[in-house]
Design an enzyme around this catalytic site. Structure first.
Site, short mmCIF file in Angstrom:
data_model
loop_
_atom_site.label_atom_id
_atom_site.label_comp_id
_atom_site.label_asym_id
_atom_site.label_seq_id
_atom_site.Cartn_x
_atom_site.Cartn_y
_atom_site.Cartn_z
CG HIS A 1 76.09 61.59 25.77
ND1 HIS A 1 76.23 60.22 25.65
CD2 HIS A 1 77.18 62.01 26.49
CE1 HIS A 1 77.34 59.84 26.26
NE2 HIS A 1 77.93 60.90 26.77
CD GLN B 1 67.35 64.54 29.59
OE1 GLN B 1 67.90 65.32 30.36
NE2 GLN B 1 66.19 64.02 29.85
CG ASP B 2 72.00 57.07 27.57
OD1 ASP B 2 71.09 56.26 27.90
OD2 ASP B 2 73.13 56.71 27.24
CG HIS B 3 75.99 60.02 30.93
ND1 HIS B 3 76.96 59.38 31.65
CD2 HIS B 3 76.45 60.11 29.66
CE1 HIS B 3 77.97 59.10 30.86
NE2 HIS B 3 77.69 59.54 29.65
#
Length: 105
Positions: free
Chosen positions: A78, A80-82
């Protein structure tokens, strides 16, 4: 690194990149309403926050590349996604600000 340590890095990444994202979106609103005075200052702060997020990410990558076993969890993913979406958003908003400033002249 155990799962808890990786999760803590994930939380750091979410916090830093989330703060950067908020600053970027607020800056775009300001520029759209005609206020371009603090663009450089805000972009510098955004870049510093993204640097901190990247440093958190690098901690884990360095340990894993050094042979340490890493227990990956969803919180880190999560984060990393942000981070990745905020990096993209930074580039897009920077370009949009440039376009707004050119059209104002």
């Amino acid at each position: 690194m155990n799962k808890e340590e990786v999760a803590m890095l994930g939380f750091e990444i979410v916090a830093y990149s989330g703060d950067a994202r908020s600053k970027l979106l607020n800056l775009l609103k300001e520029v759209r309403s005609g206020n371009s005075e603090n663009v450089t200052e805000v972009m510098e702060k955004v870049d510093e926050l993204l640097k901190l997020a990247h440093e958190s990410q690098t901690q884990m990558l360095a340990k894993e590349s050094g042979g340490e076993e890493v227990e990956l969890g969803f919180i880190f993913v999560h984060g990393q996604d942000h981070l990745m979406t905020t990096l993209l958003l930074r580039d897009i908003i920077f370009d949009m600000i440039e376009l707004y400033n050119r059209s104002e002249k």
